[in-house]
Write an enzyme that holds these catalytic residues in place. Structure first.
Site, short mmCIF file in Angstrom:
data_model
loop_
_atom_site.label_atom_id
_atom_site.label_comp_id
_atom_site.label_asym_id
_atom_site.label_seq_id
_atom_site.Cartn_x
_atom_site.Cartn_y
_atom_site.Cartn_z
N GLU A 104 0.69 -1.28 0.02
CA GLU A 104 -0.04 0.15 0.00
C GLU A 104 0.96 1.37 -0.17
OE1 GLU A 104 -3.42 -0.50 2.90
OE2 GLU A 104 -3.16 1.88 3.20
N ASP A 106 0.27 5.44 0.48
CA ASP A 106 -1.11 6.16 1.19
C ASP A 106 -0.68 7.74 1.27
OD1 ASP A 106 -2.25 3.95 2.02
OD2 ASP A 106 -1.45 3.92 3.92
N GLU A 108 -2.95 10.40 2.97
CA GLU A 108 -4.39 10.68 3.76
C GLU A 108 -4.20 12.08 4.43
OE1 GLU A 108 -4.59 7.84 7.03
OE2 GLU A 108 -5.05 6.27 5.55
#
Ligand SMILES: *[C@@H]1O[C@H](CO)[C@@H](O)[C@H](O)[C@H]1NC(C)=O
Length: 289
Positions: A104, A106, A108
């Site tokens: 993953e 990311d 955010e």
């Protein structure tokens, strides 16, 4: 004379039309590229597929994922984040594989109470293990206009960029035993959800539901990437793509130094109390983490 300038004009118009089509193809279309995965009508694709908005109310957030899976590429998305009191909300733009031991990458965006800055949270998971957080404040108001958030993912490194300014590099240190995401195809995801148990000022500031629904906007998704899927015979060679070998040039190194010295608010590589047994291996190897 007249004829030739007319045909010149015609070919000019043809050129403009083709340039516009090429630009439109490059910018992608959310109807073609994405599936809404949760939140029903809280997620909306509109303006002929050029715009996508997500909203969050006290019953649900919303989200989408790409139809395609990718293995390496450059992923650009423009976002305009939840304005005003966005405390407790988390907006995301990330890549993820599926199943156990997932990879993953990311971005955010942790909301805040009015007048307080968003936190940009970044992380990398390889074979199910994350714990590689870096967080930043921004040098602009991410709710006032669209800005471009970019993930470059190649076999040597991952680069996080905002408006083409590199903010983080995660290098492939497999040679030193550090897992690196490089064999599991990933999809692109976006979501808006409530995380007021932890997101804003460590969970102390809660979501103000009287301000709901909260809305974040996405546009101009572009994946210049290797598409993996049933229609793809094999992984296309990425050798001729700029992103496939992209690193930081001198200007990039100056910019990342500027961002990391002025806007970085958390770096796992400096968190000695969290890693009493010693900092992770990659923290000792890479200059720009
Ligand atoms: C919210 O604002 C506070 C105070 O300026 C800041 O410390 C924090 O990093 C901001 N972001 C979040 C997600 O709490």
């Amino acid at each position: 004379m007249k004829g030739s300038s007319y045909s010149g004009y015609k070919s000019f118009i043809a050129f403009v039309v083709m340039a516009c089509l090429a630009a439109a193809a490059l910018a992608g279309n959310f109807y073609d590229d994405m599936d809404i995965t949760f939140g029903n009508e809280r997620a909306k694709i509109f303006n002929g597929g050029q715009d996508l908005s997500l909203s969050l109310d006290r019953y649900s957030g919303s989200g989408f994922q790409s139809k395609n899976e990718y293995l390496f590429g450059r992923f650009d998305m423009q976002l305009k984040l939840v304005p005003g009191n966005s405390a407790g909300t988390v907006t995301t733009f990330y890549l993820s594989s599926q199943g156990a031991g997932h990879d993953e990458i990311d971005f955010e965006f942790l909301g805040n109470s009015s007048g307080n800055p968003y936190t940009i949270h970044t992380n990398v998971y390889a074979q199910g293990k994350g714990d590689k957080e870096q967080q930043f404040h921004l040098w602009f108001d991410p709710t006032a206009a669209f800005h471009t958030y970019t993930i470059i993912w190649n076999s040597q490194r991952i680069i996080f960029m905002i408006d083409n300014i590199p903010i983080r590099v995660f290098n492939n240190n497999e040679a030193y035993g550090v897992p690196y995401p490089k064999s599991q195809p990933m999809r692109v995801y976006g979501s808006l959800w409530n995380a007021d148990d932890w997101a804003t000022q460590g969970g102390r500031v809660k979501t103000d539901w009287t301000k709901a629904p909260f809305t974040a906007s996405y546009r101009k998704f572009n994946a210049d990437a290797n598409i993996i899927g049933p229609n793809q015979k094999s992984t296309t060679s990425d050798n001729n793509k700029a992103w496939s070998t992209q690193g930081l040039d001198a200007a990039g190194r100056n910019r990342i130094r500027w961002v990391q010295s002025k806007y970085m608010i958390y770096n796992y590589c400096n968190d000695i109390t969290r890693f009493p047994g010693g900092l992770p291996t990659e923290c000792k190897r890479s200059k720009f983490l």
